[in-house]
Design a protein around this motif. Structure first.
Motif, PDB file in Angstrom:
ATOM      1  N   LYS A   4      -5.153 -46.110  18.406  1.00  0.00           N
ATOM      2  CA  LYS A   4      -4.404 -45.274  17.459  1.00  0.00           C
ATOM      3  C   LYS A   4      -4.642 -45.736  16.022  1.00  0.00           C
ATOM      4  O   LYS A   4      -4.791 -44.921  15.116  1.00  0.00           O
ATOM      5  CB  LYS A   4      -2.909 -45.320  17.770  1.00  0.00           C
ATOM      6  CG  LYS A   4      -2.524 -44.563  19.006  1.00  0.00           C
ATOM      7  CD  LYS A   4      -1.029 -44.620  19.220  1.00  0.00           C
ATOM      8  CE  LYS A   4      -0.636 -43.907  20.489  1.00  0.00           C
ATOM      9  NZ  LYS A   4       0.810 -43.952  20.707  1.00  0.00           N
ATOM     10  N   ALA A   7      -8.095 -44.696  15.018  1.00  0.00           N
ATOM     11  CA  ALA A   7      -8.128 -43.252  14.734  1.00  0.00           C
ATOM     12  C   ALA A   7      -7.543 -42.964  13.356  1.00  0.00           C
ATOM     13  O   ALA A   7      -8.076 -42.131  12.616  1.00  0.00           O
ATOM     14  CB  ALA A   7      -7.372 -42.490  15.809  1.00  0.00           C
ATOM     15  N   PHE A   8      -6.463 -43.652  13.009  1.00  0.00           N
ATOM     16  CA  PHE A   8      -5.849 -43.438  11.693  1.00  0.00           C
ATOM     17  C   PHE A   8      -6.780 -43.931  10.586  1.00  0.00           C
ATOM     18  O   PHE A   8      -6.906 -43.276   9.543  1.00  0.00           O
ATOM     19  CB  PHE A   8      -4.485 -44.127  11.628  1.00  0.00           C
ATOM     20  CG  PHE A   8      -3.654 -43.699  10.456  1.00  0.00           C
ATOM     21  CD1 PHE A   8      -3.278 -42.373  10.300  1.00  0.00           C
ATOM     22  CD2 PHE A   8      -3.258 -44.610   9.505  1.00  0.00           C
ATOM     23  CE1 PHE A   8      -2.517 -41.966   9.206  1.00  0.00           C
ATOM     24  CE2 PHE A   8      -2.492 -44.219   8.407  1.00  0.00           C
ATOM     25  CZ  PHE A   8      -2.130 -42.890   8.269  1.00  0.00           C
ATOM     26  N   SER A  10     -10.025 -43.979  10.760  1.00  0.00           N
ATOM     27  CA  SER A  10     -11.081 -42.956  10.690  1.00  0.00           C
ATOM     28  C   SER A  10     -10.614 -41.725   9.933  1.00  0.00           C
ATOM     29  O   SER A  10     -11.369 -41.143   9.144  1.00  0.00           O
ATOM     30  CB  SER A  10     -11.521 -42.555  12.102  1.00  0.00           C
ATOM     31  OG  SER A  10     -12.029 -43.660  12.793  1.00  0.00           O
ATOM     32  N   LEU A  11      -9.368 -41.340  10.169  1.00  0.00           N
ATOM     33  CA  LEU A  11      -8.796 -40.195   9.452  1.00  0.00           C
ATOM     34  C   LEU A  11      -8.753 -40.469   7.954  1.00  0.00           C
ATOM     35  O   LEU A  11      -9.096 -39.601   7.138  1.00  0.00           O
ATOM     36  CB  LEU A  11      -7.395 -39.906   9.980  1.00  0.00           C
ATOM     37  CG  LEU A  11      -6.622 -38.787   9.290  1.00  0.00           C
ATOM     38  CD1 LEU A  11      -7.226 -37.439   9.641  1.00  0.00           C
ATOM     39  CD2 LEU A  11      -5.166 -38.837   9.701  1.00  0.00           C
ATOM     40  N   LEU A  12      -8.372 -41.680   7.577  1.00  0.00           N
ATOM     41  CA  LEU A  12      -8.306 -42.017   6.147  1.00  0.00           C
ATOM     42  C   LEU A  12      -9.700 -42.088   5.521  1.00  0.00           C
ATOM     43  O   LEU A  12      -9.879 -41.689   4.368  1.00  0.00           O
ATOM     44  CB  LEU A  12      -7.545 -43.327   5.956  1.00  0.00           C
ATOM     45  CG  LEU A  12      -6.034 -43.226   6.234  1.00  0.00           C
ATOM     46  CD1 LEU A  12      -5.399 -44.604   6.207  1.00  0.00           C
ATOM     47  CD2 LEU A  12      -5.354 -42.299   5.252  1.00  0.00           C
ATOM     48  N   ALA A  14     -12.186 -40.260   6.497  1.00  0.00           N
ATOM     49  CA  ALA A  14     -12.538 -38.844   6.355  1.00  0.00           C
ATOM     50  C   ALA A  14     -11.810 -38.205   5.165  1.00  0.00           C
ATOM     51  O   ALA A  14     -12.361 -37.341   4.487  1.00  0.00           O
ATOM     52  CB  ALA A  14     -12.222 -38.095   7.642  1.00  0.00           C
ATOM     53  N   LEU A  15     -10.579 -38.662   4.915  1.00  0.00           N
ATOM     54  CA  LEU A  15      -9.824 -38.140   3.774  1.00  0.00           C
ATOM     55  C   LEU A  15     -10.511 -38.475   2.446  1.00  0.00           C
ATOM     56  O   LEU A  15     -10.369 -37.738   1.473  1.00  0.00           O
ATOM     57  CB  LEU A  15      -8.396 -38.691   3.799  1.00  0.00           C
ATOM     58  CG  LEU A  15      -7.402 -38.129   2.790  1.00  0.00           C
ATOM     59  CD1 LEU A  15      -7.269 -36.621   2.928  1.00  0.00           C
ATOM     60  CD2 LEU A  15      -6.052 -38.799   2.970  1.00  0.00           C
ATOM     61  N   PRO A  37      -6.864 -43.027  -0.227  1.00  0.00           N
ATOM     62  CA  PRO A  37      -6.780 -43.321   1.210  1.00  0.00           C
ATOM     63  C   PRO A  37      -6.911 -44.821   1.508  1.00  0.00           C
ATOM     64  O   PRO A  37      -6.278 -45.330   2.446  1.00  0.00           O
ATOM     65  CB  PRO A  37      -7.944 -42.536   1.815  1.00  0.00           C
ATOM     66  CG  PRO A  37      -8.174 -41.413   0.858  1.00  0.00           C
ATOM     67  CD  PRO A  37      -7.908 -42.017  -0.496  1.00  0.00           C
TER      68      PRO A  37
END
Length: 164
Positions: A4, A7-8, A10-12, A14-15, A37
């Protein structure tokens, strides 16, 4: 590292691509809203996550911007990772405004110092104003969003399941 948390992160990262699309007018063309980010990751997930998002995020942003500084962007990525670590250490110890101020000063004046020696005084002086504006905006965004996301991220990453 938990999946998790990864994943967070990776999301940041991508942001940063979204932030990279929002440019601050500059002679160089690489100043963007891509740093917040990393500050989010640093404050919410710790210094290691902040460094990963800061370094990788800058490289992604630079790549999307056409790499105007070429391989020197790797130097900037290391600087961004370092600034994210310092931000995390201060922010997570309750020194929120000091963390923001040090990030702005570090990103505006200290980070471009290698370019003063590599590319000259004119380059340094031309990049500092837009770096200042970009740093201030990135920091304000982060300082506004961090408190609002902290409980959500804590619930998302913790092993405990939210009670229904």
């Amino acid at each position: 590292m938990k999946s998790k948390k990864m994943a967070f992160i990776s999301l940041l990262v991508a942001l940063t691509a979204i932030g990279a699309a929002i440019k601050i007018p500059s002679n160089i063309g690489s100043v963007a809203l891509d740093a917040f980010p990393a500050l989010l990751a640093a404050a919410l997930l710790g210094s290691q996550a902040g460094a990963i998002v800061g370094g990788m995020g800058h490289l992604l942003s630079a790549l999307l911007g056409g790499m105007p500084l070429g391989p020197l962007h790797f130097v900037v990525a290391i600087e961004m990772a370092f600034l994210a670590v310092v931000f995390a250490l201060l922010y997570r110890n309750g020194k929120k405004w000091q963390a923001g101020l040090l990030f702005v000063l570090g990103n505006t004046f200290a980070a471009p110092l290698p370019f003063l020696f590599l590319m000259g005084k004119a380059f340094y002086l031309s990049i500092v104003p837009s770096l200042f504006v970009g740093s201030v905006i990135n920091t304000i965004i982060a300082l506004v969003i961090i408190p609002r996301l902290s409980s959500v991220v804590e619930l998302m990453i913790s092993k405990k399941k939210a009670s229904r």
